[in-house]
Design an enzyme around this catalytic site. Structure first.
Site, PDB file in Angstrom:
ATOM      1  N   LYS A  31       0.851  -1.197   0.000  1.00 24.42           N
ATOM      2  CA  LYS A  31       0.000   0.000   0.000  1.00 24.42           C
ATOM      3  C   LYS A  31       0.883   1.242   0.000  1.00 24.42           C
ATOM      4  O   LYS A  31       1.715   1.419   0.888  1.00 24.42           O
ATOM      5  CB  LYS A  31      -0.913  -0.006   1.233  1.00 24.42           C
ATOM      6  CG  LYS A  31      -1.731   1.292   1.403  1.00 24.42           C
ATOM      7  CD  LYS A  31      -2.722   1.210   2.569  1.00 24.42           C
ATOM      8  CE  LYS A  31      -3.387   2.569   2.836  1.00 24.42           C
ATOM      9  NZ  LYS A  31      -4.314   2.545   3.986  1.00 24.42           N
ATOM     10  N   ASP A  62      -2.600  10.121   3.786  1.00 24.87           N
ATOM     11  CA  ASP A  62      -4.009   9.761   3.906  1.00 24.87           C
ATOM     12  C   ASP A  62      -4.735  10.794   4.755  1.00 24.87           C
ATOM     13  O   ASP A  62      -4.746  10.704   5.980  1.00 24.87           O
ATOM     14  CB  ASP A  62      -4.139   8.356   4.531  1.00 24.87           C
ATOM     15  CG  ASP A  62      -5.586   7.892   4.597  1.00 24.87           C
ATOM     16  OD1 ASP A  62      -6.454   8.569   4.008  1.00 24.87           O
ATOM     17  OD2 ASP A  62      -5.842   6.843   5.233  1.00 24.87           O
ATOM     18  N   LYS A 112     -10.144  12.943   7.987  1.00 23.73           N
ATOM     19  CA  LYS A 112      -9.755  12.452   9.310  1.00 23.73           C
ATOM     20  C   LYS A 112      -9.751  13.595  10.321  1.00 23.73           C
ATOM     21  O   LYS A 112      -9.708  14.766   9.957  1.00 23.73           O
ATOM     22  CB  LYS A 112      -8.349  11.851   9.250  1.00 23.73           C
ATOM     23  CG  LYS A 112      -8.267  10.491   8.560  1.00 23.73           C
ATOM     24  CD  LYS A 112      -6.858   9.934   8.657  1.00 23.73           C
ATOM     25  CE  LYS A 112      -6.723   8.605   7.952  1.00 23.73           C
ATOM     26  NZ  LYS A 112      -7.455   7.517   8.614  1.00 23.73           N
ATOM     27  N   ASP A 149     -12.262   7.208   3.292  1.00 25.26           N
ATOM     28  CA  ASP A 149     -11.091   6.929   4.131  1.00 25.26           C
ATOM     29  C   ASP A 149     -10.714   5.443   4.100  1.00 25.26           C
ATOM     30  O   ASP A 149      -9.656   5.061   4.595  1.00 25.26           O
ATOM     31  CB  ASP A 149     -11.369   7.379   5.574  1.00 25.26           C
ATOM     32  CG  ASP A 149     -10.089   7.545   6.378  1.00 25.26           C
ATOM     33  OD1 ASP A 149      -8.992   7.508   5.770  1.00 25.26           O
ATOM     34  OD2 ASP A 149     -10.194   7.709   7.611  1.00 25.26           O
ATOM     35  N   GLU A 207      -9.514   3.809   1.704  1.00 25.10           N
ATOM     36  CA  GLU A 207      -8.941   3.949   0.360  1.00 25.10           C
ATOM     37  C   GLU A 207      -7.898   2.888   0.041  1.00 25.10           C
ATOM     38  O   GLU A 207      -7.709   2.535  -1.128  1.00 25.10           O
ATOM     39  CB  GLU A 207      -8.333   5.357   0.204  1.00 25.10           C
ATOM     40  CG  GLU A 207      -6.899   5.534   0.756  1.00 25.10           C
ATOM     41  CD  GLU A 207      -6.764   5.310   2.255  1.00 25.10           C
ATOM     42  OE1 GLU A 207      -7.789   5.416   2.956  1.00 25.10           O
ATOM     43  OE2 GLU A 207      -5.656   5.007   2.733  1.00 25.10           O
ATOM     44  N   ARG A 258      -7.746  -0.308   0.494  1.00 21.74           N
ATOM     45  CA  ARG A 258      -8.268  -1.518  -0.146  1.00 21.74           C
ATOM     46  C   ARG A 258      -8.606  -1.294  -1.618  1.00 21.74           C
ATOM     47  O   ARG A 258      -8.561  -2.217  -2.415  1.00 21.74           O
ATOM     48  CB  ARG A 258      -9.481  -2.034   0.652  1.00 21.74           C
ATOM     49  CG  ARG A 258     -10.612  -1.050   0.769  1.00 21.74           C
ATOM     50  CD  ARG A 258     -11.567  -1.394   1.910  1.00 21.74           C
ATOM     51  NE  ARG A 258     -10.960  -1.136   3.230  1.00 21.74           N
ATOM     52  CZ  ARG A 258     -11.550  -1.397   4.378  1.00 21.74           C
ATOM     53  NH1 ARG A 258     -12.764  -1.932   4.397  1.00 21.74           N
ATOM     54  NH2 ARG A 258     -10.948  -1.139   5.519  1.00 21.74           N
TER      55      ARG A 258
HETATM   56  N1  BES Z   1      -4.556   4.486   6.749  1.00 23.49           N
HETATM   57  C1  BES Z   1      -5.685   4.166   7.512  1.00 23.49           C
HETATM   58  C2  BES Z   1      -5.421   3.099   8.580  1.00 23.49           C
HETATM   59  C3  BES Z   1      -4.447   3.454   9.663  1.00 23.49           C
HETATM   60  C4  BES Z   1      -4.895   3.863  10.911  1.00 23.49           C
HETATM   61  C5  BES Z   1      -3.097   3.271   9.489  1.00 23.49           C
HETATM   62  C6  BES Z   1      -3.998   4.145  11.923  1.00 23.49           C
HETATM   63  C7  BES Z   1      -2.188   3.547  10.499  1.00 23.49           C
HETATM   64  C8  BES Z   1      -2.644   3.977  11.720  1.00 23.49           C
HETATM   65  C9  BES Z   1      -6.790   3.644   6.595  1.00 23.49           C
HETATM   66  O1  BES Z   1      -6.799   4.113   5.305  1.00 23.49           O
HETATM   67  C10 BES Z   1      -8.093   4.064   7.205  1.00 23.49           C
HETATM   68  O2  BES Z   1      -8.322   5.227   7.294  1.00 23.49           O
HETATM   69  N2  BES Z   1      -8.887   3.084   7.619  1.00 23.49           N
HETATM   70  C11 BES Z   1     -10.145   3.340   8.212  1.00 23.49           C
HETATM   71  C12 BES Z   1     -11.114   2.334   7.642  1.00 23.49           C
HETATM   72  C13 BES Z   1     -12.548   2.610   7.960  1.00 23.49           C
HETATM   73  C14 BES Z   1     -13.020   3.869   7.279  1.00 23.49           C
HETATM   74  C15 BES Z   1     -13.365   1.407   7.514  1.00 23.49           C
HETATM   75  C16 BES Z   1     -10.006   3.135   9.726  1.00 23.49           C
HETATM   76  O3  BES Z   1      -9.241   2.280  10.149  1.00 23.49           O
HETATM   77  O4  BES Z   1     -10.630   3.882  10.462  1.00 23.49           O
HETATM   78 ZN    ZN Z   2      -4.934   4.704   4.578  1.00 22.56          ZN
HETATM   79 ZN    ZN Z   3      -7.842   5.984   5.105  1.00 23.24          ZN
END
Ligand code: BES
Ligand code: ZN
Ligand code: ZN
Length: 493
Positions: A256, A261, A268, A338, A340, A342
């Site tokens: 990835k 992000d 966020k 968010d 993204e 996947r």
């Molecule tokens: N990049 C984040 C996941 C992440 C969180 C990485 C903390 C490192 C530290 C990912 O893209 C994300 O935002 N995931 C969301 C998914 C949700 C919207 C289903 C999450 O984990 O909140």
């Molecule tokens: Zn991410």
């Molecule tokens: Zn994200």
């Protein structure tokens, strides 16, 4: 840093520090008794303390009156390579505090033969990993350049030097991954990072291809385009091929590469966004791994695929509820911008499966906060469709102290990814099992390959320093993948 093996004795060398990992064994005691005579220091007290003190992995420092001025003894609770590496890492940090530069290391008392070679490899690995600093943007640089001499009577100098070389190349790959993750997102953006990949592999037996946004658009990479289009910096797909063996199907590594992000329109929070330059740590691990594999000339074919994007909100950004067509033809409703990672990984996975017919597909991604909650910052999640591959990877990680824990890809949860308007939605309609849902989503984009997904969101960055790590990026995954790939190479059993 410079490493060399020597069969000279302590008194023939001009050392600042003599470093010795000690365990609670007769060999360790014998060694210290011998040194008592050679250095004319009474180590009886130290020898008596071995069981209670050294068990805790602490360091004991003995000051001498002549060179070596410092004898640093690192306790190893067991004689595993991991404990020895940790002890050496702590010693390296102490040596730096004392501004020592020439360090002699004794390890002959710990093992013989192949195991001793592994330990010597750990010497260069541990010193290089624990002295890592990201100081590019600091005027005052504290880095120190050690000269490390490994004193061995048991192994040939040629053999010991080879082990030292292997350890430093492995550490180079890890430190490269750390550099890329620590680099701020204004520097490591998709375009600059893609060009950097070309540069870093020039001169190695590796082919790098960069696909730009036009190619991605025209060839149906709907996931990568959808995530990348909110940013002023366009997306890239980088393919890294290392093929030293004729006609062997490659191992595919997919990383990835979200260079930043922000969450996109599902922006966020301040705390959530603060560190999101690390969201390309999967890509960094793939780059670091292939770098070391190629430098070590390991006989295993590898293809790395890294989709690079910036996930940003703007008038051009994908909106919650938009439906996109993915590389494999499936339609996805982007319920949350968010989620993204996947989307870009799904395209990369179906692309690598169709184009390269790999032996295995292993993806690494900082995919979910849920995985951080479930497993914390010392264990990464692993999921997949091939029990043997998963177990192999778990075992590789146990040997390098990069721990993985399997989460079940429970099929019933797929219900939660059903959309009213498209084939799939990108987030669950339910709360819970976030890391598993991420894995289940990805599984929809494979035809029939043997596949494992590593959710490394919690482990790629550390707020605390440890024996082999400063604060910041850890380079998680590189050593574990190297170990795995070396085991899959020609000539290894
Ligand atoms: N990049 C984040 C996941 C992440 C969180 C990485 C903390 C490192 C530290 C990912 O893209 C994300 O935002 N995931 C969301 C998914 C949700 C919207 C289903 C999450 O984990 O909140
Ligand atoms: Zn991410
Ligand atoms: Zn994200």
């Amino acid at each position: 840093m410079y490493f060399e093996a020597t069969n000279k004795g302590i008194n023939e060398l001009t050392l600042d520090v003599l470093a010795i990992p000690l365990s609670d064994s007769e060999n360790s005691r014998d060694l210290m008794r011998g040194l008592s005579e050679q250095l004319n220091i009474n180590f009886e007290e130290i020898i008596r303390k071995i069981p209670e003190f050294f068990e805790k992995g602490k360091i004991e420092i003995v000051f001498t009156r002549e060179k070596p001025y410092l004898v640093m003894l690192g306790g190893v609770p067991d004689e595993s390579v991991i404990s020895i590496g940790k002890a050496l890492g702590r010693i390296a940090k102490k040596a730096k505090e004392y501004k020592a530069s020439i360090i002699g290391v004794i390890v002959d008392h710990l093992a013989d033969g192949e195991q001793l070679n592994k330990i010597i490899q750990t010497v260069s690995e541990a010193f290089s990993l624990s002295s890592y600093e990201f100081n590019k943007y600091k005027k005052e640089k504290k880095a120190i350049d050690f000269k490390i001499l490994v004193l061995t009577q048991k192994l040939s100098i040629v053999e010991a030097n080879e082990s030292l070389e292997r350890g430093s190349i492995i550490a180079e790959g890890v430190n490269l991954a750390r550099d890329l993750v620590n680099e701020p997102a204004n520097e490591a953006n998709p375009v600059k990072l893609a060009n950097f990949v070309t540069n870093i592999f020039s001169g190695l037996n590796v082919k790098v291809t960069i696909y730009d946004e036009k190619y991605l658009q025209e060839n149906g990479f709907g996931g990568i385009i959808a995530v990348g289009k909110g940013s002023d910096v366009p997306p890239r797909l980088v393919v890294i091929e290392y093929n030293p063996v004729n006609g062997q199907r490659p191992v595919a590594l997919v990383g990835k590469g979200v260079c930043f992000d922000s969450g996109g329109l599902d922006l966020k929070t301040r705390e959530g966004m603060e560190r999101m330059k690390i969201d390309m740590a999967g890509a960094a691990a793939v780059i670091g791994t292939i770098y070391s594999i190629a430098k070590l000339s390991i006989l295993v074919n590898v293809v790395g695929v890294i989709p690079l994007v910036e996930n940003m909100p703007s008038g051009k950004a994908t909106k919650p509820g938009d439906v996109i067509k993915m590389y494999n033809g499936k339609y996805v409703e982007v319920v949350n911008t968010d989620a993204e990672g996947r989307l870009i990984l799904a395209d990369a996975i179906s692309f690598v499966e169709r184009r390269f017919r790999p032996r295995y597909i292993i993806d690494l991604a900082t995919l979910t906060g849920a995985c951080v909650i479930a497993l914390g910052n010392k264990i990464a999640g692993i999921m997949g469709n091939d029990k043997e591959l998963i177990n192999d990877l778990i075992k590789s990680g146990e040997e390098t102290n990069e721990l993985l824990w399997e989460l079940p890809l429970h099929k019933e949860y797929k219900e939660n990814l059903k959309s009213e308007v498209a084939d799939l939605r990108n987030i669950s309609r339910d709360r819970g099992a976030g890391a598993i849902i991420g894995g289940l989503f990805l599984s929809e984009f494979l035809d029939n390959s043997s596949w494992a997904h590593l959710d490394i969101a919690g482990v790629v960055y550390s707020d605390k320093e440890s024996s082999l790590n400063p604060r910041g990026a850890t380079g998680f995954g590189v050593r574990l993948l190297l170990n795995f790939l070396i085991n899959k190479s020609l000539g290894s059993s």
